[in-house]
Scaffold this active site. Structure first.
Site, PDB file in Angstrom:
ATOM      1  N   HIS A  89     -80.909  18.445  41.339  1.00  0.00           N
ATOM      2  CA  HIS A  89     -80.911  19.413  40.242  1.00  0.00           C
ATOM      3  C   HIS A  89     -81.470  20.737  40.741  1.00  0.00           C
ATOM      4  O   HIS A  89     -80.888  21.787  40.514  1.00  0.00           O
ATOM      5  CB  HIS A  89     -81.750  18.880  39.080  1.00  0.00           C
ATOM      6  CG  HIS A  89     -81.834  19.808  37.910  1.00  0.00           C
ATOM      7  ND1 HIS A  89     -82.450  19.473  36.731  1.00  0.00           N
ATOM      8  CD2 HIS A  89     -81.400  21.085  37.719  1.00  0.00           C
ATOM      9  CE1 HIS A  89     -82.387  20.485  35.886  1.00  0.00           C
ATOM     10  NE2 HIS A  89     -81.752  21.475  36.464  1.00  0.00           N
ATOM     11  N   GLU A 131     -79.697  27.819  39.695  1.00  0.00           N
ATOM     12  CA  GLU A 131     -80.967  27.417  40.305  1.00  0.00           C
ATOM     13  C   GLU A 131     -81.507  28.505  41.223  1.00  0.00           C
ATOM     14  O   GLU A 131     -82.721  28.695  41.321  1.00  0.00           O
ATOM     15  CB  GLU A 131     -80.788  26.101  41.070  1.00  0.00           C
ATOM     16  CG  GLU A 131     -80.608  24.895  40.163  1.00  0.00           C
ATOM     17  CD  GLU A 131     -81.835  24.632  39.301  1.00  0.00           C
ATOM     18  OE1 GLU A 131     -82.939  24.515  39.853  1.00  0.00           O
ATOM     19  OE2 GLU A 131     -81.680  24.555  38.067  1.00  0.00           O
ATOM     20  N   HIS A 135     -85.072  29.715  40.004  1.00  0.00           N
ATOM     21  CA  HIS A 135     -86.128  29.137  40.839  1.00  0.00           C
ATOM     22  C   HIS A 135     -86.127  29.670  42.273  1.00  0.00           C
ATOM     23  O   HIS A 135     -87.200  29.962  42.824  1.00  0.00           O
ATOM     24  CB  HIS A 135     -85.995  27.612  40.865  1.00  0.00           C
ATOM     25  CG  HIS A 135     -86.118  26.977  39.522  1.00  0.00           C
ATOM     26  ND1 HIS A 135     -87.313  26.905  38.844  1.00  0.00           N
ATOM     27  CD2 HIS A 135     -85.184  26.384  38.706  1.00  0.00           C
ATOM     28  CE1 HIS A 135     -87.132  26.287  37.687  1.00  0.00           C
ATOM     29  NE2 HIS A 135     -85.850  25.971  37.578  1.00  0.00           N
TER      30      HIS A 135
END
Length: 240
Positions: A89, A131, A135
């Site tokens: 993920h 992502e 992040h």
């Protein structure tokens, strides 16, 4: 006296109306600001490279696909051509309490060849890009270096053999999943791993890693672990 009283009453009424109009405009302005905040770009929270450790989040792909229902049919991750079990993920920079996100706005561009190179472990272009924005920009790394780190973190964690393939629904306790991961990964201790679920299904396994990718404790992450006594693992799609 009647005329001055009437004028005073009119003035008071006009003043009250003005107040109501002003209040209405302020309320409308506030509503507009809130709407812009809700639908506008995410606010940067954190400085690139300033974090304490990583969380490697491994998603149980069958749960995601089952949750998406008919929408999953158009996603490569949920197609019947390849059996996806645990997939990456994300690799999330973390503080000891909380986490940074969207640290560069706009984020550096991720070239298409790099996105495509990640699809074996993160089987969605949309996920790879998302992502990175949320992040990866907080890692302090370039897109290439960040996704190299994602791949290295994935290689650090051995997926238990019993979860490499699942052909039917299975009931498990969160502790069973944690124990299986700990048995497959020497040095991975209690408090370094967290099992996540929705109301009835296994959703993710999260492993805490230092900045140099050694297993490390993460009390806050562990406290958010699944509280179900038993949970469902949906079967892997395709590849039979």
């Amino acid at each position: 006296m009647t005329r001055p009283l009437a004028q005073a009453s009119f003035a008071q009424a006009s003043f009250a109306q003005a107040l109501r109009t002003t209040a209405g405009r302020l309320a409308a302005g506030l509503a507009l600001l809130l709407a812009l905040a809700a639908f506008g770009p995410a606010r940067a929270e954190g400085q690139p490279g300033q974090f304490d450790f990583y969380v490697l989040s491994l998603s149980w792909s069958p749960t995601y696909c089952e949750d998406q229902g008919k929408r999953a049919d158009s996603e490569p991750q949920c197609s019947l051509t390849r059996p996806y079990a645990f997939v990456v993920h994300g690799l999330w920079p973390q503080y000891e309490r909380g986490f940074p996100q969207y640290c560069q706005n706009p984020p550096p561009y991720v070239p298409n060849p790099l996105v495509n190179s990640m699809l074996d472990v993160m089987p969605s272009r949309r996920l790879v890009i998302y992502e990175w924005k949320k992040h990866g920009t907080c890692s302090g790394l370039s897109p290439q270096a960040y996704f190299d780190q994602v791949r290295a973190a994935k290689a650090k964690v051995v997926i238990p053999a019993e979860f490499s393939r699942l052909d039917d629904y299975k009931m498990v306790a969160p502790q069973e999943v944690e124990n299986a991961f700990r048995a497959a990964n020497p040095g991975l201790e209690a408090g370094m791993i967290s099992v996540d679920c929705d109301r009835r299904r296994l959703r993710e396994v999260r492993v805490c890693l230092s900045r140099d990718l050694a297993f490390q404790p993460c009390p806050e992450v562990e406290r958010r672990a699944c509280r179900l006594s038993r949970m469902v693992m949906p079967p892997v799609r395709g590849g039979r």
